[in-house]
Design a protein around this motif. Sequence first.
Motif, short mmCIF file in Angstrom:
data_model
loop_
_atom_site.label_atom_id
_atom_site.label_comp_id
_atom_site.label_asym_id
_atom_site.label_seq_id
_atom_site.Cartn_x
_atom_site.Cartn_y
_atom_site.Cartn_z
N VAL A 1 -35.03 25.37 -2.04
CA VAL A 1 -33.72 25.71 -1.49
C VAL A 1 -32.96 26.53 -2.52
O VAL A 1 -33.04 26.27 -3.73
CB VAL A 1 -32.94 24.42 -1.12
CG1 VAL A 1 -32.70 23.55 -2.34
CG2 VAL A 1 -31.63 24.76 -0.44
N SER A 2 -32.26 27.54 -2.04
CA SER A 2 -31.53 28.42 -2.95
C SER A 2 -30.29 27.73 -3.50
O SER A 2 -29.74 26.82 -2.88
CB SER A 2 -31.11 29.71 -2.22
OG SER A 2 -32.23 30.41 -1.75
N LYS A 3 -29.88 28.19 -4.65
CA LYS A 3 -28.68 27.66 -5.28
C LYS A 3 -27.47 27.94 -4.37
O LYS A 3 -27.35 29.03 -3.80
CB LYS A 3 -28.51 28.33 -6.64
CG LYS A 3 -27.30 27.90 -7.41
CD LYS A 3 -27.24 28.68 -8.71
CE LYS A 3 -25.98 28.36 -9.48
NZ LYS A 3 -25.87 29.16 -10.71
N ASP A 4 -26.58 26.95 -4.26
CA ASP A 4 -25.36 27.07 -3.45
C ASP A 4 -25.64 27.24 -1.97
O ASP A 4 -24.79 27.70 -1.21
CB ASP A 4 -24.47 28.23 -3.94
CG ASP A 4 -23.93 27.98 -5.34
OD1 ASP A 4 -23.73 26.80 -5.69
OD2 ASP A 4 -23.73 28.95 -6.08
N GLU A 5 -26.84 26.86 -1.53
CA GLU A 5 -27.21 27.00 -0.12
C GLU A 5 -27.27 25.64 0.56
O GLU A 5 -27.68 24.64 -0.04
CB GLU A 5 -28.57 27.69 -0.01
CG GLU A 5 -29.10 27.82 1.41
CD GLU A 5 -30.52 28.37 1.48
OE1 GLU A 5 -30.99 28.65 2.59
OE2 GLU A 5 -31.15 28.49 0.41
N LEU A 6 -26.85 25.60 1.82
CA LEU A 6 -27.02 24.41 2.66
C LEU A 6 -27.78 24.86 3.90
O LEU A 6 -27.31 25.73 4.64
CB LEU A 6 -25.66 23.83 3.07
CG LEU A 6 -25.73 22.60 3.98
CD1 LEU A 6 -26.26 21.38 3.22
CD2 LEU A 6 -24.35 22.28 4.57
N ASN A 7 -28.98 24.30 4.11
CA ASN A 7 -29.73 24.70 5.29
C ASN A 7 -30.37 23.50 5.97
O ASN A 7 -30.39 22.39 5.43
CB ASN A 7 -30.77 25.79 4.96
CG ASN A 7 -31.87 25.29 4.03
OD1 ASN A 7 -32.27 24.14 4.07
ND2 ASN A 7 -32.37 26.19 3.19
N PHE A 8 -30.90 23.75 7.16
CA PHE A 8 -31.45 22.69 8.00
C PHE A 8 -32.89 23.06 8.35
O PHE A 8 -33.13 24.04 9.05
CB PHE A 8 -30.60 22.52 9.26
CG PHE A 8 -29.17 22.16 8.98
CD1 PHE A 8 -28.25 23.15 8.63
CD2 PHE A 8 -28.75 20.86 9.04
CE1 PHE A 8 -26.93 22.82 8.34
CE2 PHE A 8 -27.43 20.52 8.77
CZ PHE A 8 -26.53 21.51 8.41
N LEU A 9 -33.83 22.29 7.83
CA LEU A 9 -35.25 22.54 8.04
C LEU A 9 -35.76 21.64 9.16
O LEU A 9 -35.76 20.41 9.03
CB LEU A 9 -36.03 22.29 6.74
CG LEU A 9 -37.54 22.45 6.82
CD1 LEU A 9 -37.90 23.91 7.06
CD2 LEU A 9 -38.20 21.96 5.53
N LEU A 10 -36.18 22.24 10.28
CA LEU A 10 -36.70 21.48 11.40
C LEU A 10 -38.10 20.98 11.08
O LEU A 10 -38.98 21.76 10.71
CB LEU A 10 -36.72 22.35 12.66
CG LEU A 10 -37.26 21.70 13.93
CD1 LEU A 10 -36.40 20.51 14.35
CD2 LEU A 10 -37.35 22.73 15.06
N ILE A 11 -38.31 19.68 11.20
CA ILE A 11 -39.61 19.10 10.90
C ILE A 11 -40.46 19.00 12.16
O ILE A 11 -41.59 19.48 12.21
CB ILE A 11 -39.45 17.70 10.25
CG1 ILE A 11 -38.64 17.81 8.95
CG2 ILE A 11 -40.80 17.07 9.99
CD1 ILE A 11 -38.30 16.48 8.33
N ASN A 12 -39.94 18.38 13.19
CA ASN A 12 -40.67 18.28 14.46
C ASN A 12 -39.71 17.92 15.58
O ASN A 12 -38.54 17.60 15.35
CB ASN A 12 -41.82 17.26 14.38
CG ASN A 12 -41.34 15.88 13.96
OD1 ASN A 12 -40.27 15.43 14.36
ND2 ASN A 12 -42.13 15.19 13.14
#
Length: 288
Positions: free
Chosen positions: A194-205
């Motif tokens: 994950v990048s610095k200062d980033e908020l993301n949502f990783l879909l697993i299933n």
Amino acid sequence: MMKKKFKLLASKKKKQDAMPQPSTMASEPDAIHPKLIVSNQEQFLDDDIYILKYKHKQLPKLQENQLQVQTFRAEMISENEIRLDTFIRQSSDNQMKLESASIVLRDENDHPITKKEFIFHDLQELPPRSSVPYAFVFDLTHVAKEKIQNTDQWSVAFEMKTPHRLVFDPTWETALTKEQRDFFQSVFDSSPAVSKDELNFLLINGQKTDEGIKISVMIRNGKEQNVQISQLPLALSDENGTVIAKGTFVMDNFTVLANTSKPWMFLFSNETIVSDQPLQKIKLNLLQ
């Protein structure tokens, strides 16, 4: 770069009238009180030298091979600039050269405000077991005005480099089986950084159930601050961009700690499903 590896200690500024307790100063094994060295005394007034000696005498001792920056005074020098007077202290038996360092500015509650990379062109080599006065100046132009308060209690610290880690919500700690923990750990280990200062949502299933579509997501916070989420508008789509379901999820006291990934599950109820597409190569999007 430093000639030798040192332990970096995050230090909060001591209150002006706070004196160390004898038990914390003398009973620690191998404790070292670095010697104050002011190489350019001619640039200071006598009162300044007195303050330096007084403030330095109050500092706690260090263990061997520690590097520490200790703030003893903070003051605004303009509307958008703050100066922090510190001691840079090292407790090794060797001299060291500090060429650059990332310094974090912290508020009165020790929360990070901003950080800056400092190049120490004007800092000579630190003698063995020494403590040297040094001033850091931060530009606060990009800091929200409501955060600029109680600045006389602010301090600085070396940035602590900690690895990104997987953290489970307290409600999951006792509910997950070992197999489930291992599964989420494998997802975490195989995910791109994950990048610095980033908020993301990783879909697993995702899977269809009688109640709707249930998805597993890894919420990844690369920021240096905790992120609290109260509402989360999400959309599920297929590989062609066709929306399958969308809805806003209300989160109750949901926090993702700084520099951590947190798995969570969301249920798109049957009422939120707008297209009966197969759940293959699905994507998760955060709605604006």
